[in-house]
Design a protein around this motif. Structure first.
Motif, PDB file in Angstrom:
ATOM      1  N   GLN A 108      57.021  27.097  50.546  1.00 23.75           N
ATOM      2  CA  GLN A 108      57.793  27.938  49.631  1.00 23.75           C
ATOM      3  C   GLN A 108      56.884  28.868  48.845  1.00 23.75           C
ATOM      4  O   GLN A 108      57.209  30.033  48.598  1.00 23.75           O
ATOM      5  CB  GLN A 108      58.602  27.063  48.677  1.00 23.75           C
ATOM      6  N   ASN A 109      55.719  28.366  48.486  1.00 28.88           N
ATOM      7  CA  ASN A 109      54.777  29.158  47.698  1.00 28.88           C
ATOM      8  C   ASN A 109      54.239  30.350  48.487  1.00 28.88           C
ATOM      9  O   ASN A 109      53.822  31.358  47.901  1.00 28.88           O
ATOM     10  CB  ASN A 109      53.621  28.280  47.232  1.00 28.88           C
ATOM     11  N   THR A 110      54.209  30.220  49.799  1.00 26.02           N
ATOM     12  CA  THR A 110      53.714  31.330  50.631  1.00 26.02           C
ATOM     13  C   THR A 110      54.795  32.384  50.869  1.00 26.02           C
ATOM     14  O   THR A 110      54.480  33.509  51.270  1.00 26.02           O
ATOM     15  CB  THR A 110      53.228  30.808  51.998  1.00 26.02           C
ATOM     16  N   LYS A 111      56.063  32.000  50.624  1.00 23.16           N
ATOM     17  CA  LYS A 111      57.154  32.937  50.915  1.00 23.16           C
ATOM     18  C   LYS A 111      57.805  33.528  49.678  1.00 23.16           C
ATOM     19  O   LYS A 111      58.314  34.646  49.707  1.00 23.16           O
ATOM     20  CB  LYS A 111      58.230  32.213  51.744  1.00 23.16           C
ATOM     21  N   VAL A 112      57.833  32.742  48.617  1.00 25.08           N
ATOM     22  CA  VAL A 112      58.533  33.172  47.406  1.00 25.08           C
ATOM     23  C   VAL A 112      57.555  33.290  46.248  1.00 25.08           C
ATOM     24  O   VAL A 112      56.761  32.368  45.996  1.00 25.08           O
ATOM     25  CB  VAL A 112      59.653  32.173  47.028  1.00 25.08           C
ATOM     26  N   LEU A 113      57.591  34.401  45.570  1.00 26.76           N
ATOM     27  CA  LEU A 113      56.723  34.604  44.414  1.00 26.76           C
ATOM     28  C   LEU A 113      57.155  33.659  43.301  1.00 26.76           C
ATOM     29  O   LEU A 113      58.311  33.636  42.892  1.00 26.76           O
ATOM     30  CB  LEU A 113      56.820  36.057  43.942  1.00 26.76           C
ATOM     31  N   GLN A 114      56.229  32.834  42.808  1.00 32.01           N
ATOM     32  CA  GLN A 114      56.554  31.897  41.738  1.00 32.01           C
ATOM     33  C   GLN A 114      55.367  31.731  40.810  1.00 32.01           C
ATOM     34  O   GLN A 114      54.237  32.103  41.124  1.00 32.01           O
ATOM     35  CB  GLN A 114      56.971  30.541  42.318  1.00 32.01           C
ATOM     36  N   GLU A 115      55.658  31.206  39.640  1.00 30.74           N
ATOM     37  CA  GLU A 115      54.621  30.987  38.635  1.00 30.74           C
ATOM     38  C   GLU A 115      53.600  29.985  39.183  1.00 30.74           C
ATOM     39  O   GLU A 115      53.936  28.855  39.504  1.00 30.74           O
ATOM     40  CB  GLU A 115      55.255  30.451  37.348  1.00 30.74           C
ATOM     41  N   GLN A 116      52.333  30.403  39.261  1.00 34.67           N
ATOM     42  CA  GLN A 116      51.305  29.570  39.876  1.00 34.67           C
ATOM     43  C   GLN A 116      50.969  28.329  39.047  1.00 34.67           C
ATOM     44  O   GLN A 116      50.636  27.285  39.607  1.00 34.67           O
ATOM     45  CB  GLN A 116      50.041  30.393  40.137  1.00 34.67           C
ATOM     46  N   ASP A 117      51.043  28.452  37.736  1.00 29.23           N
ATOM     47  CA  ASP A 117      50.785  27.271  36.899  1.00 29.23           C
ATOM     48  C   ASP A 117      51.814  26.180  37.176  1.00 29.23           C
ATOM     49  O   ASP A 117      51.490  24.989  37.243  1.00 29.23           O
ATOM     50  CB  ASP A 117      50.809  27.644  35.419  1.00 29.23           C
ATOM     51  N   GLU A 118      53.073  26.625  37.320  1.00 29.32           N
ATOM     52  CA  GLU A 118      54.146  25.680  37.617  1.00 29.32           C
ATOM     53  C   GLU A 118      53.960  25.081  39.011  1.00 29.32           C
ATOM     54  O   GLU A 118      54.164  23.881  39.227  1.00 29.32           O
ATOM     55  CB  GLU A 118      55.496  26.391  37.539  1.00 29.32           C
ATOM     56  N   TYR A 119      53.537  25.917  39.956  1.00 31.17           N
ATOM     57  CA  TYR A 119      53.291  25.457  41.328  1.00 31.17           C
ATOM     58  C   TYR A 119      52.176  24.405  41.345  1.00 31.17           C
ATOM     59  O   TYR A 119      52.305  23.361  41.986  1.00 31.17           O
ATOM     60  CB  TYR A 119      52.914  26.631  42.218  1.00 31.17           C
TER      61      TYR A 119
END
Length: 211
Positions: A108-119
Motif C-alpha cells: 500500500q505504501n508503494t501505491k498510495v501516498l501516506q504519512e511516512q511517520d504513520e507508516y
C-alpha cells in the motif's frame, strides 16, 4: 568409570563439585580461595560411593512395580503434547497473519501516498508483534522437544528397570550409568542419588531415606 554421571559436593560457601567415580573423588571448589581451608567438603573413596549406591538401589527396588507404574504415568504425561501442539498451531497462524498484514502495508505504501511517520509506526508495531510471536513459538517448540526428550530418557529407564535385578550384591557399571542421573555428597558423607525418573534417595552408612 561412570561417564555422564554428575556427582556434586556441598560446602559451606555454595561451591559445586563435579566428578564421576575415579580412584578417589577430589573436590575442586568454586569458593573463595581464601576460605578454602575453612570448608568442610567430604572426600569419598570409590568403594564408599559404590557401597552407598548399592544400598540406595536395593531400597528403591523394593518398590520396583510401583516405580515402573509411576514412571510410565510420567511418560504418558510427557508424550501428550496436545495442548502444546494447539498453542504452536495458534502462534504459527498468528505469524502468518502478521506477515500478510506487513506485506499489504508495504504494498500500500508503494501505491498510495501516506504519512511516512504513520507508516513507520504501523510497520514497527507489526515487527514487534512478529518478534514477540516468534519468540513465543521458539519457546513452545523448545518445550515440546524437551518433554519428548525426557520421555525418551524415561522409556530407556523403564526398559532397564524391567530387566534389572531386584537385589544388587555387586557393583554394576551398567546400572550406575543407565539408571542414575546425579548424586549429591553431603557434609556428613551421605549421598542423595537421583534416578532418571526423578526418584531421590539419601543414603547414610547405616540407613537410607526415600524422597
Amino acid at each position: 568409570h561412570a561417564s555422564g554421571f554428575e556427582l556434586s559436593y556441598e560446602n559451606d560457601y555454595g561451591g559445586i563439585f563435579r566428578d564421576a567415580i575415579e580412584r578417589r573423588i577430589i573436590a575442586v571448589t568454586t569458593a573463595d580461595p581464601s576460605k578454602l581451608e575453612k570448608c568442610s567438603t567430604p572426600h569419598l573413596t570409590e568403594e564408599e560411593i559404590k557401597s552407598l549406591f548399592i544400598k540406595a538401589y536395593n531400597l528403591v527396588m523394593r518398590e520396583k512395580e510401583r516405580l515402573l507404574e509411576d514412571t510410565k504415568e510420567i511418560v504418558e504425561l510427557l508424550t501428550d503434547t496436545t495442548s502444546l501442539d494447539e498453542k504452536i498451531e495458534s502462534v504459527k497462524n498468528e505469524l502468518e497473519i502478521i506477515s500478510e498484514l506487513a506485506r499489504k502495508l508495504v504494498k500500500q505504501n508503494t501505491k498510495v501516498l501516506q504519512e511516512q511517520d504513520e507508516y513507520k509506526k504501523k510497520h514497527n508495531d507489526l515487527n514487534e508483534r512478529y518478534t514477540k510471536a516468534k519468540n513465543e513459538l521458539d519457546e513452545l517448540l523448545t518445550g515440546k522437544t524437551y518433554k519428548l526428550g525426557q520421555a525418551t530418557k524415561l522409556q530407556i529407564f523403564i526398559k532397564e528397570l524391567e530387566d534389572a535385578e531386584t537385589i544388587l550384591t555387586n557393583w554394576s557399571d551398567e546400572i550406575w550409568m543407565l539408571m542414575v542421573e546425579k548424586g549429591i555428597v553431603h557434609k556428613d558423607k551421605s549421598i542423595t542419588f537421583k534416578f532418571y525418573n526423578g526418584k531421590e534417595i539419601r543414603v547414610y552408612s547405616n540407613e537410607a531415606i526415600l524422597n
